[in-house]
Design a protein around this motif. Structure first.
Motif, mmCIF file in Angstrom:
data_model
loop_
_atom_site.group_PDB
_atom_site.id
_atom_site.type_symbol
_atom_site.label_atom_id
_atom_site.label_comp_id
_atom_site.label_asym_id
_atom_site.label_seq_id
_atom_site.Cartn_x
_atom_site.Cartn_y
_atom_site.Cartn_z
ATOM 1 N N THR B 241 0.841 -1.200 0.000
ATOM 2 C CA THR B 241 0.000 0.000 0.000
ATOM 3 C C THR B 241 0.876 1.251 0.000
ATOM 4 N N PHE B 282 -5.890 0.384 4.730
ATOM 5 C CA PHE B 282 -6.271 -0.133 3.416
ATOM 6 C C PHE B 282 -7.289 0.754 2.715
ATOM 7 N N LEU B 285 -5.387 2.801 0.508
ATOM 8 C CA LEU B 285 -5.045 2.138 -0.749
ATOM 9 C C LEU B 285 -6.170 2.346 -1.774
#
Lengths: 294, 305
Positions: B241, B282, B285
């Motif tokens: 990421t 995340f 990301l």
């Protein structure tokens, strides 16, 4: 696997590269069909022919881009050192056999500086001198010397092609004509014995084209054989010592520029007529010549 | 304010570790155009090797901590580099020139293999490392009630990261190998025609990535004091990421992305909830992929016509 040169020299001393029965098939298409010719030392050899004649395919075979379907490519680098090019891996063609090439569409490392482009071409010797980076990182003097020698050589070439002022600019920022010259300089930095140029004059203006001719002649005079593909007949006739003509993958003529120019098969190929009509075209050309002479 | 400063320090420490791993992803992507999903597990292998070497040294009676750590660092780097080289050699090189998904699948397989291999060989339980580096480098006066700590471990981690990054940067920009690497990144076929051994350059890239990952592994081990066979997965995905956030293919981007992910994760845990810290990381990301597909420092791909 390390490759070793052939034991016995098989070529006469004046021949640098001998292409024998070179054939390249792509599926059913025969791009190059049983072509044989010699490239001699101290000569500029031109490979000419109409579009699609197979010139670039021959180049790709010589420089390891393609593995030929049939044929043998023997290069005699030194008196007791000969190589079969079709057996070498791509980086060995440059390193061991000493063949360098440029492309029709320019392939510089655009994101790197001019100087770096020329240094990459000297990677092989530098890598050895640096003990595969380890010694170089540790700052060994031998590596420093090798690196300085490499930079000197790159600088000399930049001066020679008139780009020393732009040594630290990105290669992609150069104008087209300069990029062409840089590509030749980069190829020369690999210390080749044979320099293969794929349409070096394409897209150059007359002044740049004349400069290129001078550069190529000086390279030849330094003992590096030049093999070039060219469309511009004035360039071919002016600088080459030896011309090989391809048409539909076959060799149709081979000789001095003057001889090739007179060859009716070549004239026919360029005018685009069938083999049977060659005689007719020849007569016609003679008639025209007589008429214009009269 | 003191609380925030403390979180910042923790975030930078964690970010350094992520950054070191992220370099491996971004460098391999740059040169072969694939995501090496086994890289997180190379990091895990690095942590285990560091642990084993440390315990071996302790058994041999090397008690002086700085010396022991230095030996651990060098030996773990060398052994992990060997793992990186082997993975490339057996799992990726035979697939070069194959379709794009082939090495990706192979990488996932390699990741699963490494995890299971370490699980079987070392056991599934968490392995502790006795605290090697103790004490604090600096502590605030604590007038406001909250004491800001910079531990010695944190200083070591940040310093080691900086030194590794500088060394790495010098290799990439100053050496012939670095030049060859950048040349392969731009046009590997042309580089080969100029005498660069592309296969060897790619191998060395994996070796360098693995060496940096093992540095990260040792730092992780020092920081958390434990390792298990599963640490590579989460750390690897977070470093990935980070590489995407910084712009995959860009080396400064990987380091920047690592720092940002470390900070985001730490600050999120500090002010919101620890449970959702991975969700926060995340989400970044996803957001980056939607709005900034080429990352913070990545160059957008320009279609050549």
């Amino acid at each position: 696997m390390t490759v070793r040169p052939l034991d016995a020299p098989e070529l006469p001393p004046e021949v640098l590269l001998r292409v024998e029965h070179l054939t390249m098939r792509f599926g059913g298409l025969v791009a190059v069909d049983d072509v044989s010719f010699d490239v001699r030392r101290d000569e500029i050899t031109a490979l000419i022919g109409p579009n699609g004649a197979g010139k670039t395919t021959v180049f790709n075979c010589i420089t390891g881009f393609y593995k030929p379907t049939v044929g043998r490519l023997t290069l005699r680098r030194a008196e007791d050192e000969s190589w079969l090019l079709e057996r070498l891996r791509d980086h060995e063609i440059s390193r061991a056999a000493g063949v360098a090439r440029t492309f029709q569409n320019i392939r510089l490392f655009g994101g790197m500086t001019l100087l770096e482009n020329l240094l990459v071409a000297q990677h092989g010797p530098l890598m050895r001198a640096s003990g595969f980076t380890l010694l170089g990182v540790l700052g060994f003097a031998s590596y420093g010397r090798a690196e300085r020698a490499a930079i000197d050589k790159a600088t000399a070439w930049l001066e020679r092609i008139g780009l020393i002022d732009r040594a630290d600019d990105a290669a992609a920022d150069l104008p087209y004509g300069d990029q062409r010259r840089l590509e030749i300089a980069r190829a020369m930095c690999t210390d080749p014995v044979l320099l293969c140029l794929d349409e070096p004059a394409a897209g150059l203006n007359p002044r740049e084209s004349a400069e290129l001719n001078t550069l190529l002649r000086s390279i030849r005079n330094e003992g590096v054989a030049v093999l070039l593909i060219e469309h511009d007949m004035s360039v071919v006739m002016e600088i080459s010592d030896h011309v090989v003509v391809l048409d539909y993958g076959k060799k149709i003529s081979d000789g001095s520029p003057a001889a090739v120019r007179e060859d009716p098969k070549v004239i026919a190929a360029y005018l685009g007529v069938e083999d049977e009509e060659v005689a007719k075209v020849e007569q016609e050309i003679e008639r025209i010549a007589e008429e214009s002479g009269a | 304010m003191e609380y925030f400063a403390q979180q910042l320090i923790n975030g930078v420490t964690l970010g350094s570790i992520y950054g070191l791993i992220a370099i491996g992803y971004t460098m391999v992507y740059g040169i072969v155009g694939m995501i090496n999903f086994a890289h997180g597990d190379i990091f895990m292998v690095g942590a285990f090797l560091a642990l084993i070497v440390y315990l071996a040294l302790a058994a041999l009676g090397v008690a002086f901590a700085p010396l022991a750590l230095l030996i651990v660092l060098v030996v773990a780097m060398a052994l992990t580099a060997l793992y990186g080289w082997t993975v490339e050699r057996i799992a990726y090189r035979p697939l070069r020139g194959s379709f794009r998904l082939a090495p990706l699948i192979s990488a996932i397989g390699m990741a699963i293999f490494l995890q299971n291999y370490v699980q079987v060989a070392q056991g599934a339980r968490v392995k502790p490392l006795p605290p090697v580096v103790r004490g604090y480098f600096w502590q605030s006066e604590g007038g406001g009630g909250f004491v800001v700590n910079i531990s010695n471990v944190q200083v070591i981690i940040v310093l080691t990261t900086i030194v590794s990054m500088i060394a790495f940067w010098l290799i990439v920009t100053r050496t012939s190998f670095g030049r060859a690497q950048r040349a392969c990144e731009q046009d590997s076929k042309m580089a080969a025609l100029l005498g660069v051994d592309v296969d060897r350059t790619i191998s060395l890239t994996f070796v360098m990535g693995a060496a940096l990952a093992s540095v990260a592994g040792l730092m992780y081990l020092l920081y958390y004091g434990v390792a298990d066979f599963y640490i590579g997965f989460v750390a690897g995905i977070k470093a990935f990421t980070a590489a995407v956030l910084g712009g995959i293919g860009s080396l400064p981007g990987a380091m920047l992305g690592g720092l940002l992910i470390g900070l985001i994760e730490t600050l999120w845990s500090a002010y919101f909830s620890v449970e959702y810290k991975d969700v926060a990381a995340f989400s970044i990301l996803v957001i980056v992929l939607i709005f900034l597909p080429s990352g913070l420092l990545g160059r957008p791909e320009v279609e050549k016509v």
